[in-house]
Design an enzyme around this catalytic site. Structure first.
Site, short mmCIF file in Angstrom:
data_model
loop_
_atom_site.label_atom_id
_atom_site.label_comp_id
_atom_site.label_asym_id
_atom_site.label_seq_id
_atom_site.Cartn_x
_atom_site.Cartn_y
_atom_site.Cartn_z
N GLY A 10 0.81 -1.22 0.00
CA GLY A 10 0.00 0.00 0.00
C GLY A 10 0.84 1.26 0.00
N ASP A 35 -2.56 -12.60 4.36
CA ASP A 35 -3.93 -12.09 4.44
C ASP A 35 -4.28 -12.00 5.92
OD1 ASP A 35 -6.63 -11.64 4.54
OD2 ASP A 35 -7.16 -13.19 3.08
N THR A 61 -9.43 0.31 2.94
CA THR A 61 -9.38 1.78 3.00
C THR A 61 -10.37 2.49 2.07
OG1 THR A 61 -7.56 1.71 1.40
CG2 THR A 61 -6.95 1.88 3.71
N ASP A 101 -8.26 9.63 11.37
CA ASP A 101 -9.05 10.77 11.87
C ASP A 101 -10.55 10.50 11.75
OD1 ASP A 101 -8.57 10.80 9.07
OD2 ASP A 101 -9.18 12.89 8.91
N TYR A 124 -16.19 2.71 7.83
CA TYR A 124 -14.72 2.65 7.84
C TYR A 124 -14.20 3.13 9.21
CZ TYR A 124 -9.93 4.27 6.97
OH TYR A 124 -8.57 4.51 7.06
#
Ligand SMILES: NC(=O)c1ccc[n+]([C@@H]2O[C@H](COP(=O)([O-])OP(=O)(O)OC[C@H]3O[C@@H](n4cnc5c(N)ncnc54)[C@H](OP(=O)(O)O)[C@@H]3O)[C@@H](O)[C@H]2O)c1
Length: 291
Positions: A10, A35, A61, A101, A124
């Site tokens: 990522g 995983d 994400t 955040d 999320y």
């Protein structure tokens, strides 16, 4: 130190590798290699590798998609974190859990400190908060590091999207009523390198210093990329088509834990952005335009 990174494929994983490999022994696991939703695999891999530190940056994400795929988001962000935390406890490793955040609802109107109470307004954020709780309950040597508005060299993010649109000629319309703290992945990786060398466990807010609206952020991106001739228009969130996930309108961070523990603060967001666009980011189309 022997350090394992999850989600190494990522955006943050890329910069963690850049920053850590020259100084440490790094095991970088991307999703295909590990995983995190497979508890047995996580336990086996960590037991076999026995790293002293695990930086857990793997996550689900896609904030909007998480509203439709909530089960998967919880499986990765909450259960995945639990598997990693349990395995770290088993082998006595330090664990860094990278959080967000978006655990806040954005109604405070002043920078969020580590003492503020989270109240996520989307799947999320809620799944990441659950991950935080699992980590703090299951692994004694943990750092929970919340960050925000990440961008970096590897991956698609707000900065790369603004440049892509500007190179296509614009005009750009960007919201001027969502506020936060941009964070350059490389700076976060450097901060994490300092943090894992300590035993100052606990909760941290880590972003570049300062705050801005998305519109101001876009203005600086265009300026730093030499694209300020492209037309940029401010709009209100209420004037845009609604996104599936509700975002906090204000989620800038105060960095009390960094200051209290005498750690090095990340530089201001404008300097970081200019450094990124002038020295680190490479886009052949942008280069061609400048030459
Ligand atoms: N991006 C932001 O603005 C932002 C803001 C605040 C906090 N954060 C947090 O910062 C951390 C790093 O974010 P990022 O921007 O680097 O995200 P990213 O680029 O999406 O990287 C996350 C990585 O995790 C991998 N992954 C997904 N499911 C996995 C699984 N089951 N097992 C193992 N790996 C899996 C992804 O692989 P695939 O892509 O193949 O699925 C991806 O390579 C995350 O914890 C994120 O929640 C990000």
């Amino acid at each position: 130190m022997k350090i394992a990174i999850t989600g190494a494929g990522g955006q943050l994983g890329y910069d963690l590798k850049r920053v850590l490999i020259p100084m440490h022994e790094v095991i970088a696991w991307n999703k295909e290699q590990l995983d995190i939703t497979n508890e047995q695999e996580v336990a086996q891999m960590l037991l076999a590798a026995r790293p002293e530190v695990v930086i857990h940056s793997a996550a689900y994400t896609n904030v909007d998609k998480a509203e439709m795929e909530s089960e998967r988001a919880y499986e990765v962000n909450a259960m995945g974190a639990l598997h990693i935390a349990k395995a770290c406890e088993e082998i006595g490793a330090k664990l860094v859990y990278v959080s967000t955040d978006y655990v806040f609802d954005g109604t405070k109107g002043a920078p969020y400190t580590e003492a503020d109470t989270p109240n996520p307004s989307n799947v999320y954020g809620h799944s990441k908060l659950l991950g935080e709780k699992f980590v703090s309950l299951s692994c004694s040597k943990h750092f929970i590091v919340r960050t925000s508005w990440l961008y970096g060299k590897h991956g698609t993010n707000f900065v790369t999207k603004v440049i892509e649109k500007a190179l296509a000629g614009g005009p750009l319309t960007i919201v001027d009523d969502q506020w936060g703290s941009p964070t350059y992945c490389l700076d976060l990786a450097i901060f994490l390198r300092e943090l894992i060398d300590t035993e100052l466990y606990g909760l941290y807010h880590a972003s570049n210093e300062g705050e801005c609206s998305r519109y101001e952020f876009a203005q600086q991106i265009l300026l730093a990329a030499g694209l300020s001739q492209v037309s940029l228009l401010p709009v209100l969130t209420s004037d845009c088509p609604p996104a599936p996930a509700v975002r906090p309108m204000y989620s800038a961070f105060a960095h009390q834990a960094i200051a209290n523990n005498g750690l090095t603060p990340l530089r201001d967001w404008q300097s970081a952005l200019h450094f990124f666009l002038q020295l680190d980011y490479y886009d052949p189309a942008l280069l061609k335009k400048k030459v």
